[in-house]
Motif scaffolding. Structure first.
Motif, PDB file in Angstrom:
ATOM      1  N   GLU A   1       0.827  -1.207   0.000  1.00  0.00           N
ATOM      2  CA  GLU A   1       0.000   0.000   0.000  1.00  0.00           C
ATOM      3  C   GLU A   1       0.863   1.259   0.000  1.00  0.00           C
ATOM      4  O   GLU A   1       0.561   2.237  -0.700  1.00  0.00           O
ATOM      5  CB  GLU A   1      -0.920  -0.004   1.218  1.00  0.00           C
ATOM      6  N   GLU A   2       1.949   1.243   0.758  1.00  0.00           N
ATOM      7  CA  GLU A   2       2.839   2.406   0.791  1.00  0.00           C
ATOM      8  C   GLU A   2       3.478   2.646  -0.572  1.00  0.00           C
ATOM      9  O   GLU A   2       3.572   3.789  -1.042  1.00  0.00           O
ATOM     10  CB  GLU A   2       3.920   2.190   1.855  1.00  0.00           C
TER      11      GLU A   2
ATOM     12  N   THR B   1      -6.823   6.749  -6.924  1.00  0.00           N
ATOM     13  CA  THR B   1      -6.815   6.532  -5.478  1.00  0.00           C
ATOM     14  C   THR B   1      -6.780   5.035  -5.212  1.00  0.00           C
ATOM     15  O   THR B   1      -7.657   4.300  -5.684  1.00  0.00           O
ATOM     16  CB  THR B   1      -8.051   7.152  -4.816  1.00  0.00           C
ATOM     17  N   PHE B   2      -5.767   4.603  -4.477  1.00  0.00           N
ATOM     18  CA  PHE B   2      -5.666   3.179  -4.168  1.00  0.00           C
ATOM     19  C   PHE B   2      -6.410   2.897  -2.869  1.00  0.00           C
ATOM     20  O   PHE B   2      -6.163   3.527  -1.844  1.00  0.00           O
ATOM     21  CB  PHE B   2      -4.207   2.752  -4.038  1.00  0.00           C
TER      22      PHE B   2
ATOM     23  N   ILE C   1       1.601   6.475  -7.250  1.00  0.00           N
ATOM     24  CA  ILE C   1       0.577   7.424  -7.690  1.00  0.00           C
ATOM     25  C   ILE C   1       1.079   8.860  -7.566  1.00  0.00           C
ATOM     26  O   ILE C   1       0.856   9.699  -8.449  1.00  0.00           O
ATOM     27  CB  ILE C   1      -0.710   7.221  -6.867  1.00  0.00           C
ATOM     28  N   GLN C   2       1.804   9.141  -6.478  1.00  0.00           N
ATOM     29  CA  GLN C   2       2.334  10.487  -6.286  1.00  0.00           C
ATOM     30  C   GLN C   2       3.447  10.794  -7.285  1.00  0.00           C
ATOM     31  O   GLN C   2       3.557  11.923  -7.781  1.00  0.00           O
ATOM     32  CB  GLN C   2       2.854  10.640  -4.854  1.00  0.00           C
TER      33      GLN C   2
ATOM     34  N   GLU D   1      -2.489  -4.122  -8.559  1.00  0.00           N
ATOM     35  CA  GLU D   1      -1.573  -3.091  -8.070  1.00  0.00           C
ATOM     36  C   GLU D   1      -0.140  -3.616  -8.010  1.00  0.00           C
ATOM     37  O   GLU D   1       0.811  -2.902  -8.355  1.00  0.00           O
ATOM     38  CB  GLU D   1      -2.020  -2.617  -6.688  1.00  0.00           C
TER      39      GLU D   1
ATOM     40  N   LYS E   1       0.960   4.236  -2.994  1.00  0.00           N
ATOM     41  CA  LYS E   1       0.815   5.681  -2.813  1.00  0.00           C
ATOM     42  C   LYS E   1       2.009   6.432  -3.402  1.00  0.00           C
ATOM     43  O   LYS E   1       1.842   7.505  -4.001  1.00  0.00           O
ATOM     44  CB  LYS E   1       0.654   6.000  -1.331  1.00  0.00           C
ATOM     45  N   ASP E   2       3.209   5.871  -3.237  1.00  0.00           N
ATOM     46  CA  ASP E   2       4.394   6.507  -3.820  1.00  0.00           C
ATOM     47  C   ASP E   2       4.321   6.508  -5.349  1.00  0.00           C
ATOM     48  O   ASP E   2       4.700   7.490  -5.997  1.00  0.00           O
ATOM     49  CB  ASP E   2       5.656   5.779  -3.358  1.00  0.00           C
TER      50      ASP E   2
END
Length: 239
Positions: A70-71, A85-86, A77-78, A130, A74-75
């Protein structure tokens, strides 16, 4: 005190003078008691920490590996600014709902071992998709290196420097042996170590993928590799 034809006399004067029994407690007994106390406290702390970790996993429906995925999501996507949005599929959005999935009146957790309840808007393969995106992203951001020194693949190489010897990665991931001239795609790294995949001739090696850690001083970056001319993911991290 009489027992049939026999009688026994017991002198109780000593008990009256000193009713408390004498228990020897020397230096060795004191040291043993301290040692036992230390073991008891250590076990209590360790089990308590394990209980906290397990309760955190239960309340979030998320293992440590899944938290890491999950971390990284987010990295990713950023980094690419995709705007998506995950949503972690197995977190039901409420700690109480997550708790009830594990602790049920029947004693059997929800799910059959293959299919598990997922959050609205997700499905059983949301996490798998993902992970595939992250693997593809890792391949894109990998950097090509060429081996300039031989490396046997030992865990703690003495001949590669003191810092390399003492900063070997504390992980079960393998090391890969290198020969001078080998090409490696590095995906992440530490100050003195790097992790990557050795580039093989797929026809000659049967498509075998050889991945693992190797000393940073054994390789140098291929300057002609313009498509991947960017820092290794995690290259600036120090131990």
């Amino acid at each position: 005190i009489s027992f049939g034809w026999s009688s026994v006399k017991i002198d109780m004067s000593a008990a009256k003078r000193d009713p408390r029994p004498i228990i020897p407690f020397g230096l060795s007994a004191f040291a043993a008691s301290l040692f036992a106390l230390g073991l008891a406290l250590g076990t209590t702390i360790a089990v308590g920490m394990l209980f906290i970790i397990q309760m955190k996993v239960i309340l979030t429906n998320k293992t440590s590996i899944e938290s890491w995925i999950e971390e990284k999501a987010k990295d990713r996507i950023q980094y690419y600014q995709t705007g998506e949005t995950f949503i972690f599929p197995y977190d039901m959005g409420s700690k109480w709902k997550n708790f009830k999935q594990v602790f049920t009146w029947s004693g059997i957790p929800e799910g059959d071992g293959l299919d598990w309840p997922v959050r609205d808007g997700c499905h059983q393969y949301s996490l798998t998709i993902e992970q595939l995106k992250q693997k593809a992203d890792k391949r894109v951001r990998s950097v090509r290196y060429r081996a300039v020194e031989d490396y046997s693949g030992v865990c703690c190489p003495v001949t590669k420097g003191i810092k390399t010897f003492f900063t070997t990665p504390c992980t079960e991931e393998p090391r890969i042996a290198l020969s001078k001239g080998d090409l490696i795609l590095a995906t992440r790294g530490l100050k003195h170590w790097m992790y990557g995949e050795k580039i093989h001739d797929s026809a000659a090696d049967g498509g075998i993928r050889e991945r693992g850690w190797f000393p940073r001083k054994c390789v140098e970056k291929c300057q002609y590799d313009s498509e991947t001319d960017q820092p290794v993911d995690g290259e600036k991290k120090n131990r």
